[in-house]
Design an enzyme around this catalytic site. Structure first.
Site, short mmCIF file in Angstrom:
data_model
loop_
_atom_site.label_atom_id
_atom_site.label_comp_id
_atom_site.label_asym_id
_atom_site.label_seq_id
_atom_site.Cartn_x
_atom_site.Cartn_y
_atom_site.Cartn_z
N ARG A 156 16.38 -7.54 15.87
CA ARG A 156 17.27 -7.76 14.72
C ARG A 156 18.44 -8.68 15.07
O ARG A 156 18.88 -9.46 14.23
CB ARG A 156 17.80 -6.42 14.22
CG ARG A 156 16.83 -5.73 13.27
CD ARG A 156 17.42 -4.47 12.70
NE ARG A 156 16.54 -3.93 11.68
CZ ARG A 156 16.69 -2.75 11.12
NH1 ARG A 156 17.68 -1.95 11.50
NH2 ARG A 156 15.86 -2.33 10.19
N LYS B 42 1.20 9.49 5.32
CA LYS B 42 1.28 10.16 4.03
C LYS B 42 1.04 9.21 2.87
O LYS B 42 1.78 8.25 2.68
CB LYS B 42 2.66 10.80 3.87
CG LYS B 42 2.85 12.01 4.75
CD LYS B 42 4.13 12.69 4.37
CE LYS B 42 4.23 14.05 5.05
NZ LYS B 42 5.52 14.67 4.78
N GLY C 85 7.76 -0.34 11.22
CA GLY C 85 8.06 -0.16 12.64
C GLY C 85 6.82 -0.07 13.52
O GLY C 85 6.71 -0.79 14.52
N GLY D 42 12.92 0.38 5.34
CA GLY D 42 13.06 0.87 3.96
C GLY D 42 13.16 -0.25 2.94
O GLY D 42 12.54 -0.19 1.87
C1 3PG Z 1 17.74 0.51 8.70
O1 3PG Z 1 17.58 0.49 9.91
O2 3PG Z 1 16.93 1.04 7.93
C2 3PG Z 1 18.95 -0.17 8.14
O3 3PG Z 1 19.80 -0.57 9.16
C3 3PG Z 1 19.66 0.73 7.17
O4 3PG Z 1 20.04 1.90 7.84
P1 3PG Z 1 19.92 3.31 7.12
O5 3PG Z 1 18.46 3.60 6.94
O6 3PG Z 1 20.60 4.28 8.02
O7 3PG Z 1 20.62 3.19 5.79
MG MG Z 2 16.43 3.07 7.36
#
Ligand code: 3PG
Ligand code: MG
Length: 391
Positions: A35, A195, A350, A373
């Site tokens: 990142r 899932k 991931g 996410g």
């Molecule tokens: C992540 O790694 O998903 C982002 O940095 C956002 O972090 P969070 O899921 O803790 O909001």
């Molecule tokens: Mg996250």
């Protein structure tokens, strides 16, 4: 959405740059710097324009409290080394900082300590946004992977400053558009994971646009069982019959081919001896841990006849090399087509990214997303608050 890339006259300007420097840390050391590496071009771009860069980021989930282990210190050191440029990590309470004070620092890059140390950050708080915006002249969001969060430094802040997207965010959105709106067909999605309920909205959003959806990983076990086969002690999700029915009928309605394993690799446990099985041969004490050779061949055939591919979720329990064949074969086939310049490929998630990393193949995909996410929510067709804020 306006991109920072077209701006030319930033000399002397203070640029508030929201990055996602939320990298994995173990005993104070960064275990994966991807990142960070991906946003270096944006920092370099701003340095070249002689602007003063004020970086905002979070790491972890400190929930509005100061947690020493969640300092941006190791990240500061990593960027300093990579850019050969001194960075000032400002730990002072942010409310005691103002523009004049920032002028006193000689460093070109200032890094504000973990923005989630302030409870206002996660509340998308207007007063906090006003204060943050008072520190700069323009705002840049280069944190696609945080853009599904309606947080102050991602969202509300852009109301108070001229706001732009960063270079990495531009790439991320460009790649996602190529698999969601500007698609070169035929288009295939390979989706895995444990899932099916967590991926149902993605599958439903993709069915009308995609030619093929290949379901692998543990979530395919529910489909195999739904077809009347015994799946032994394989991982499966309970109470998802209606989800499975919905996917099956919707894919027929929309003329999207739904593919799931026709043969599998099983073992008695995660470290057990691998055995290739037809679906009707699985014993009660066995679990499915990978796709079988016939399935691999079918998937490779589909990849051969596809121009665009989206891959999220490995085909099996690839952490054990005995069950990594399916995932590796998929990766190799996509790479082969990429090298012939015959496919546009986007990978995210991931597990899938670490698989590709372990094969040293990141460079052989058109785009590898580091967003978890945010990547998934975008594919669900959801609006991301951080992106809407830039529009
Ligand atoms: C992540 O790694 O998903 C982002 O940095 C956002 O972090 P969070 O899921 O803790 O909001
Ligand atoms: Mg996250």
């Amino acid at each position: 959405m306006q991109s920072i890339s077209v701006l030319k006259d930033l000399a002397g300007k203070k640029v508030i740059l929201r990055l996602d420097l939320n990298v994995p840390l173990k005993n104070g050391k960064i275990t994966d710097t991807t990142r960070i590496d991906k946003v270096l071009p944006t920092i370099k771009f701003l340095l070249k324009q002689n602007s003063k860069i004020i970086i905002l980021s979070h790491v972890g989930r400190p929930k509005g409290k100061i947690i020493k282990d969640l300092s941006l210190k190791p990240i500061q050191e990593d960027i300093e080394k990579k850019l050969n440029e001194k960075i000032n990590l400002i730990k002072k309470n942010i409310y005691e900082i103002n523009k004049d004070l920032l002028d006193n620092f000689s460093e070109k890059i200032l890094l504000i300590e973990n923005i989630r140390f302030y409870p206002e950050e996660e509340k998308n708080d207007t007063n906090f946004a006003k204060h943050l915006s008072s520190l700069g002249d323009i705002y840049v969001n280069d944190a696609f992977s945080c853009s599904h969060r309606a947080h102050t430094s991602v969202c509300e802040i852009s109301k108070f400053l001229p706001s732009f997207s960063g270079l990495q965010l531009d790439l991320e959105i460009g790649a996602l558009k190529k698999i969601t709106s500007n698609i070169i067909k035929p288009v295939t999605c390979i989706i895995g994971g444990s899932k099916i309920s967590t991926k149902i909205n993605i599958i439903k959003n993709l069915i009308p646009k995609f030619d093929n959806i290949v379901i692998v990983g543990a979530m395919a076990n529910n489909l195999i069982e739904h077809d009347g086969y015994n799946i032994g002690k394989s991982l499966k999700e309970e109470n998802v019959n209606s989800i499975v029915n919905e996917i099956l009928s919707y894919s027929i309605e929309k003329n999207c081919r739904l593919i799931f394993p026709e043969d599998v690799v099983v073992a008695n446990d995660l470290n057990g001896h691998p055995k290739i099985k037809e679906l009707n041969q699985i014993k009660l004490n066995e679990m499915i841990l990978d796709i079988g050779p016939k399935t691999v061949e079918s998937i490779c055939n589909i990849i051969d006849n596809t121009n665009t591919i989206l891959w999220n979720g490995p085909a099996g329990y690839f952490e054990n090399p005995n069950f990594a064949n399916g995932s590796t074969a998929i990766a190799k086939k996509i790479v082969e087509k990429y090298k012939e310049d015959k496919i546009y490929s986007v990978v995210g998630g991931g597990d899938t990214v670490s698989l590709i990393n372990s094969l040293n193949a990141v460079k052989d995909f058109n785009f590898v997303s580091t967003a978890g996410g945010a990547f998934l929510e975008y594919l669900e067709g959801k609006e991301l608050p951080g992106i809407s804020a830039l529009n």
